[in-house]
Design an enzyme around this catalytic site. Structure first.
Site, PDB file in Angstrom:
ATOM      1  N   LYS A  31       0.842  -1.193   0.000  1.00  0.00           N
ATOM      2  CA  LYS A  31       0.000   0.000   0.000  1.00  0.00           C
ATOM      3  C   LYS A  31       0.886   1.256   0.000  1.00  0.00           C
ATOM      4  O   LYS A  31       2.021   1.225   0.464  1.00  0.00           O
ATOM      5  CB  LYS A  31      -0.901  -0.024   1.238  1.00  0.00           C
ATOM      6  CG  LYS A  31      -2.005   1.018   1.256  1.00  0.00           C
ATOM      7  CD  LYS A  31      -2.890   0.811   2.477  1.00  0.00           C
ATOM      8  CE  LYS A  31      -4.035   1.827   2.493  1.00  0.00           C
ATOM      9  NZ  LYS A  31      -3.560   3.198   2.689  1.00  0.00           N
ATOM     10  N   VAL A  34       3.840   2.942   3.029  1.00  0.00           N
ATOM     11  CA  VAL A  34       4.263   1.975   4.055  1.00  0.00           C
ATOM     12  C   VAL A  34       5.782   1.774   4.088  1.00  0.00           C
ATOM     13  O   VAL A  34       6.286   1.048   4.933  1.00  0.00           O
ATOM     14  CB  VAL A  34       3.564   0.607   3.859  1.00  0.00           C
ATOM     15  CG1 VAL A  34       2.064   0.753   4.011  1.00  0.00           C
ATOM     16  CG2 VAL A  34       3.916  -0.011   2.512  1.00  0.00           C
ATOM     17  N   GLY A  35       6.489   2.400   3.163  1.00  0.00           N
ATOM     18  CA  GLY A  35       7.953   2.277   3.168  1.00  0.00           C
ATOM     19  C   GLY A  35       8.500   1.333   2.117  1.00  0.00           C
ATOM     20  O   GLY A  35       9.561   0.738   2.313  1.00  0.00           O
ATOM     21  N   LYS A  36       7.804   1.207   0.981  1.00  0.00           N
ATOM     22  CA  LYS A  36       8.272   0.304  -0.089  1.00  0.00           C
ATOM     23  C   LYS A  36       9.623   0.733  -0.632  1.00  0.00           C
ATOM     24  O   LYS A  36      10.524  -0.088  -0.818  1.00  0.00           O
ATOM     25  CB  LYS A  36       7.267   0.272  -1.244  1.00  0.00           C
ATOM     26  CG  LYS A  36       5.920  -0.297  -0.910  1.00  0.00           C
ATOM     27  CD  LYS A  36       5.040  -0.408  -2.144  1.00  0.00           C
ATOM     28  CE  LYS A  36       4.842   0.938  -2.830  1.00  0.00           C
ATOM     29  NZ  LYS A  36       4.122   1.900  -1.972  1.00  0.00           N
ATOM     30  N   THR A  37       9.753   2.035  -0.914  1.00  0.00           N
ATOM     31  CA  THR A  37      10.995   2.512  -1.524  1.00  0.00           C
ATOM     32  C   THR A  37      12.178   2.345  -0.582  1.00  0.00           C
ATOM     33  O   THR A  37      13.253   1.900  -0.992  1.00  0.00           O
ATOM     34  CB  THR A  37      10.853   3.992  -1.949  1.00  0.00           C
ATOM     35  OG1 THR A  37       9.819   4.096  -2.936  1.00  0.00           O
ATOM     36  CG2 THR A  37      12.154   4.520  -2.531  1.00  0.00           C
ATOM     37  N   ASP A  60       7.129   3.102 -10.208  1.00  0.00           N
ATOM     38  CA  ASP A  60       6.137   3.999  -9.621  1.00  0.00           C
ATOM     39  C   ASP A  60       6.272   5.365 -10.285  1.00  0.00           C
ATOM     40  O   ASP A  60       7.354   5.954 -10.264  1.00  0.00           O
ATOM     41  CB  ASP A  60       6.385   4.124  -8.111  1.00  0.00           C
ATOM     42  CG  ASP A  60       5.319   4.939  -7.402  1.00  0.00           C
ATOM     43  OD1 ASP A  60       4.539   5.618  -8.088  1.00  0.00           O
ATOM     44  OD2 ASP A  60       5.284   4.899  -6.161  1.00  0.00           O
ATOM     45  N   GLU A 234      -1.692  -2.004  10.515  1.00  0.00           N
ATOM     46  CA  GLU A 234      -3.001  -1.353  10.581  1.00  0.00           C
ATOM     47  C   GLU A 234      -3.968  -2.123   9.686  1.00  0.00           C
ATOM     48  O   GLU A 234      -3.542  -2.847   8.781  1.00  0.00           O
ATOM     49  CB  GLU A 234      -2.914   0.111  10.127  1.00  0.00           C
ATOM     50  CG  GLU A 234      -2.080   0.990  11.042  1.00  0.00           C
ATOM     51  CD  GLU A 234      -2.040   2.432  10.574  1.00  0.00           C
ATOM     52  OE1 GLU A 234      -2.737   2.766   9.580  1.00  0.00           O
ATOM     53  OE2 GLU A 234      -1.297   3.223  11.180  1.00  0.00           O
ATOM     54  N   CYS A 272       3.225   8.042  27.697  1.00  0.00           N
ATOM     55  CA  CYS A 272       2.681   8.577  26.446  1.00  0.00           C
ATOM     56  C   CYS A 272       1.430   7.770  26.081  1.00  0.00           C
ATOM     57  O   CYS A 272       1.532   6.617  25.646  1.00  0.00           O
ATOM     58  CB  CYS A 272       3.722   8.500  25.328  1.00  0.00           C
ATOM     59  SG  CYS A 272       3.074   8.921  23.690  1.00  0.00           S
ATOM     60  N   CYS A 275       1.213   6.669  22.433  1.00  0.00           N
ATOM     61  CA  CYS A 275       2.121   5.552  22.145  1.00  0.00           C
ATOM     62  C   CYS A 275       1.502   4.232  22.593  1.00  0.00           C
ATOM     63  O   CYS A 275       1.559   3.237  21.874  1.00  0.00           O
ATOM     64  CB  CYS A 275       3.467   5.759  22.840  1.00  0.00           C
ATOM     65  SG  CYS A 275       4.373   7.220  22.269  1.00  0.00           S
TER      66      CYS A 275
END
Length: 343
Positions: A31, A34-37, A60, A234, A272, A275
């Site tokens: 998605k 999410v940190g693909k790169t 992309d 998530e 927190c 958190c």
């Protein structure tokens, strides 16, 4: 609570990808956001340690490789600064078809209008033919492994379906060429398109079909191709991951690695509230990931306080893909592991 302690999980890293020396194609997807790169760049850095030559390709349209490495990349493979065996390039498959048409016209083959009519007559064929042109370009290069930093899930699944779709379409066109080639030659003459040679067009398409057939077979070979799914803990990301794995299975594309990114490891005495709430939410979905994918390598990565940009930070971050000691270190410092801690 899930029964994740009742079995011995697989190694929680991507070391298995590095160890599988037969791999030629590695896709990294998930998605958006999410940190693909970051994951694909970090995986490429680790592969560059064990492979003679590595190519990282972004499909992309947003093209984040340049931002990640702090170096401008184009549609031509360029060495990444600081490396002698890691190159990167940014391509847009949907734009490659227009270049192919333009090249046909430049070469004086007279088939530009025919190629354009064929390319844009069927929805999606323009992208698929662009994919074919990209694959032809990539296959002419000599790299021991090629990593794709893909577009968000929907685009990626369409991208991966192109080989099968295009192989069938071009096979049909090839069958028709023998029957209708002479007739098309006569018609083009009657319509004043004397420069057009349908045989040239069919020959070009046949050559493209051969490339696509080979690539399609390789994509379905688990020894040569694998897909690394990247997600966050998530609901929507987990849903997208499940949909993607189901689609990959239907395409017969191997996938057995999931990277769960941006995990919180709050200290036990943390006050927190945000958190604690997010930690509890992440734990719930992480439990589900372990339940659903007990035969996958699940790599957990923490949410960091700084951006991962530039070669030095990527090199440091990449170590966490193949070494899970960062999780142990965080637990040793009194921080809660999202997998083990109670809600």
């Amino acid at each position: 609570m899930s029964d994740i302690e009742d079995f011995e999980p697989l190694d929680p890293t991507l070391q298995n990808v590095l160890d599988q020396t037969s791999l030629q194609w590695i896709f990294v997807g998930g998605k958006g956001g999410v940190g693909k790169t970051t994951t694909s760049c970090s995986l490429a850095i680790q592969l560059a340690k064990v492979r003679p030559s590595v190519l990282l390709i972004s499909t992309d349209p947003a093209h984040n490789l340049s931002d990640a490495f702090g170096q401008k990349f184009s549609k031509d493979a360029t060495l990444v600064n600081g490396f002698t065996n890691l190159s990167a390039m940014e391509i847009d498959p949907s734009s490659s078809i227009q270049e192919m048409i333009d090249n046909s016209d430049d070469q004086g083959s007279g088939i530009s209008s025919m190629m354009q009519d064929l390319a844009f007559a069927i929805p999606g064929v323009d992208e698929a033919m662009g994919f074919a042109e990209v694959m032809k370009q990539v296959k002419s290069m000599e790299y021991s492994v090629i990593i794709f930093d893909t577009a968000p899930t929907g685009h990626t699944l369409r991208f991966l379906s192109f080989p099968s779709v295009l192989e069938k379409a071009l096979a049909k066109v090839s069958q028709l060429s023998g029957r209708f080639g002479p007739m098309m030659q006569q018609m083009s003459g009657m319509m004043g398109m004397n420069g057009a040679n349908p045989e040239d067009m069919f020959s070009k398409l046949e050559g493209m079909r051969e490339v696509i057939t080979e690539v399609n077979n390789q994509f379905k070979d688990a020894d040569k191709t694998t897909f690394v799914c990247v997600c966050i803990s998530e609901f929507l990301s987990l849903y997208e991951t499940e949909r993607m794995i189901q689609e990959l299975t239907s395409y017969h594309i191997d996938t057995h690695n999931i990277v769960v990114n941006q995990l919180l490891f709050p200290k036990k005495d943390s006050n927190c509230e945000q958190c604690r709430v997010r930690h509890a939410m992440q734990k719930k979905y992480l439990d589900q990931i372990y339940d659903l994918y007990d035969d996958f390598h699940i790599t957990r990565l923490p949410l960091l306080t700084n951006e991962i940009r530039g070669v030095d930070k990527l090199v440091t971050f990449s170590d966490m893909l193949v070494n899970s000691t960062h999780v142990d270190n965080m637990k040793a410092q009194g921080e809660q592991d999202p997998v083990k801690a109670d809600e």
